[in-house]
Design an enzyme around this catalytic site. Sequence first.
Site, mmCIF file in Angstrom:
data_model
loop_
_atom_site.group_PDB
_atom_site.id
_atom_site.type_symbol
_atom_site.label_atom_id
_atom_site.label_comp_id
_atom_site.label_asym_id
_atom_site.label_seq_id
_atom_site.Cartn_x
_atom_site.Cartn_y
_atom_site.Cartn_z
ATOM 1 N N GLY A 145 5.025 1.393 4.627
ATOM 2 C CA GLY A 145 6.321 2.028 4.426
ATOM 3 C C GLY A 145 7.347 1.166 3.707
ATOM 4 O O GLY A 145 8.021 1.624 2.772
ATOM 5 N N ASN A 202 0.870 -1.178 0.000
ATOM 6 C CA ASN A 202 0.000 0.000 0.000
ATOM 7 C C ASN A 202 0.909 1.231 0.000
ATOM 8 O O ASN A 202 1.484 1.572 1.026
ATOM 9 C CB ASN A 202 -0.901 -0.039 1.245
ATOM 10 C CG ASN A 202 -1.759 1.199 1.365
ATOM 11 O OD1 ASN A 202 -1.796 2.040 0.453
ATOM 12 N ND2 ASN A 202 -2.454 1.326 2.488
ATOM 13 N N TRP A 203 1.014 1.846 -1.155
ATOM 14 C CA TRP A 203 1.940 2.979 -1.286
ATOM 15 C C TRP A 203 1.378 4.243 -0.630
ATOM 16 O O TRP A 203 2.089 5.242 -0.511
ATOM 17 C CB TRP A 203 2.255 3.242 -2.767
ATOM 18 C CG TRP A 203 3.034 2.141 -3.436
ATOM 19 C CD1 TRP A 203 3.451 0.960 -2.874
ATOM 20 C CD2 TRP A 203 3.499 2.124 -4.794
ATOM 21 N NE1 TRP A 203 4.146 0.208 -3.791
ATOM 22 C CE2 TRP A 203 4.186 0.901 -4.985
ATOM 23 C CE3 TRP A 203 3.398 3.012 -5.873
ATOM 24 C CZ2 TRP A 203 4.774 0.552 -6.216
ATOM 25 C CZ3 TRP A 203 3.969 2.658 -7.099
ATOM 26 C CH2 TRP A 203 4.655 1.447 -7.246
ATOM 27 N N LYS A 204 0.098 4.197 -0.256
ATOM 28 C CA LYS A 204 -0.557 5.364 0.366
ATOM 29 C C LYS A 204 -0.352 6.602 -0.530
ATOM 30 O O LYS A 204 -0.424 6.469 -1.755
ATOM 31 C CB LYS A 204 -0.052 5.553 1.798
ATOM 32 C CG LYS A 204 -0.217 4.262 2.621
ATOM 33 C CD LYS A 204 -0.039 4.430 4.100
ATOM 34 C CE LYS A 204 -0.233 3.090 4.795
ATOM 35 N NZ LYS A 204 -0.133 3.174 6.261
ATOM 36 N N GLU A 231 -6.902 4.353 7.952
ATOM 37 C CA GLU A 231 -6.704 5.782 7.671
ATOM 38 C C GLU A 231 -7.966 6.387 7.051
ATOM 39 O O GLU A 231 -8.182 7.598 7.148
ATOM 40 C CB GLU A 231 -5.461 5.971 6.785
ATOM 41 C CG GLU A 231 -4.188 5.734 7.602
ATOM 42 C CD GLU A 231 -2.993 5.249 6.806
ATOM 43 O OE1 GLU A 231 -3.001 5.329 5.567
ATOM 44 O OE2 GLU A 231 -2.044 4.765 7.465
ATOM 45 N N GLU A 248 -5.028 -4.996 10.602
ATOM 46 C CA GLU A 248 -4.018 -3.950 10.777
ATOM 47 C C GLU A 248 -4.329 -3.177 12.059
ATOM 48 O O GLU A 248 -5.150 -2.239 12.038
ATOM 49 C CB GLU A 248 -4.033 -2.980 9.594
ATOM 50 C CG GLU A 248 -3.713 -3.627 8.270
ATOM 51 C CD GLU A 248 -3.174 -2.618 7.265
ATOM 52 O OE1 GLU A 248 -2.070 -2.841 6.759
ATOM 53 O OE2 GLU A 248 -3.840 -1.596 7.006
ATOM 54 N N GLY A 290 2.687 2.313 10.779
ATOM 55 C CA GLY A 290 3.615 3.433 10.637
ATOM 56 C C GLY A 290 4.362 3.768 11.918
ATOM 57 O O GLY A 290 4.989 4.818 12.009
ATOM 58 N N SER A 311 3.664 -2.123 10.275
ATOM 59 C CA SER A 311 5.115 -2.161 10.499
ATOM 60 C C SER A 311 5.754 -3.492 10.095
ATOM 61 O O SER A 311 6.728 -3.941 10.718
ATOM 62 C CB SER A 311 5.453 -1.806 11.956
ATOM 63 O OG SER A 311 5.054 -0.474 12.233
ATOM 64 N N HIS A 321 -9.545 0.846 4.952
ATOM 65 C CA HIS A 321 -8.270 1.052 5.652
ATOM 66 C C HIS A 321 -8.505 1.955 6.867
ATOM 67 O O HIS A 321 -9.346 2.858 6.820
ATOM 68 C CB HIS A 321 -7.249 1.685 4.697
ATOM 69 C CG HIS A 321 -5.862 1.663 5.255
ATOM 70 N ND1 HIS A 321 -5.431 2.569 6.194
ATOM 71 C CD2 HIS A 321 -4.822 0.819 5.037
ATOM 72 C CE1 HIS A 321 -4.172 2.286 6.523
ATOM 73 N NE2 HIS A 321 -3.781 1.227 5.839
HETATM 74 P P1 13P Z 1 3.135 0.404 7.644
HETATM 75 O O1 13P Z 1 3.652 -0.876 7.040
HETATM 76 O O2 13P Z 1 3.843 1.627 7.157
HETATM 77 O O3 13P Z 1 3.028 0.308 9.133
HETATM 78 O O4 13P Z 1 1.624 0.578 7.105
HETATM 79 C C1 13P Z 1 0.751 -0.489 7.179
HETATM 80 C C2 13P Z 1 -0.458 -0.165 6.412
HETATM 81 O O5 13P Z 1 -1.234 0.704 6.787
HETATM 82 C C3 13P Z 1 -0.694 -0.891 5.155
HETATM 83 O O6 13P Z 1 -1.988 -0.692 4.683
#
Ligand code: 13P
Length: 254
Positions: free
Chosen positions: A235, A9-11, A97, A167, A173, A213, A95
Amino acid sequence: MATPLVAGNWKMNPPTVAEAVALAQALREPLSAAEGVERVVCPPFVALTAVADALAGSPIALGAQNVHPEPKGAFTGEVAGAMLQGVCSHVIVGHSERRHGFGETDGFVSAKVLAVLGLGMTPVLCVGETLEERDAGEASAVVERQTAAGVAGVASDDLGRVVLAYEPVWAIGTGRAATPETAQEMLGGIRAHLGRLTDSATAAQVRLLYGGSVNAANAAELAALPDVDGALVGGASLDPDAFVAIAKAFAGRA
Ligand code: 13P
């Protein structure tokens, strides 16, 4: 055992479409060579077609990070599933977020899951508790509620097409991944709950991912867990070496 799945997930990264293409080009060869695992990258919407071109002919699949459940209409700034069809095979839905930053409810997430399945794509349904909910002893209840709502209305014949990612919000993150014990306990609990909602044979078909993470150093111990069928990586998916190492850790699992 189902083929494991590792999705990046490149966000809202990288900052330009050109850099997204460069990342896809850097991933193309080494990630293609990591066989035995389904590999998916989820760039921002504006980079999807350019990344699709960069990955054409490779085994790397493309996912979107979000979708609107309605097929068309006056939804400024939104993207319909049909617009993703033919470009993406997977769509991340719910997600944290989006749930916590944009107020997405269980009902809205459920409508997205049904829209994605209806268009023949694979929803990657995200669930996970906040730190406050965990500290209050509510982690299992929260993910069971999110899971049940997320698959509400999905025919049991279609449930095996859903990918579910646990998650925990406190692990995203932060560099603080769930311990293997917690990841297994939560994903095992989610599988058992899916079994209660349908039956255990159907629940066994649902691929369960861990996210939060995940990195090259902790991927192997996560991949060894019985109810972890893959990873949703944030990340570390922006670092080709790390993402390929994570994919290889899960490829070894099958
Ligand atoms: P990180 O791997 O940066 O913690 O993010 C996880 C995530 O939200 C994947 O959707």
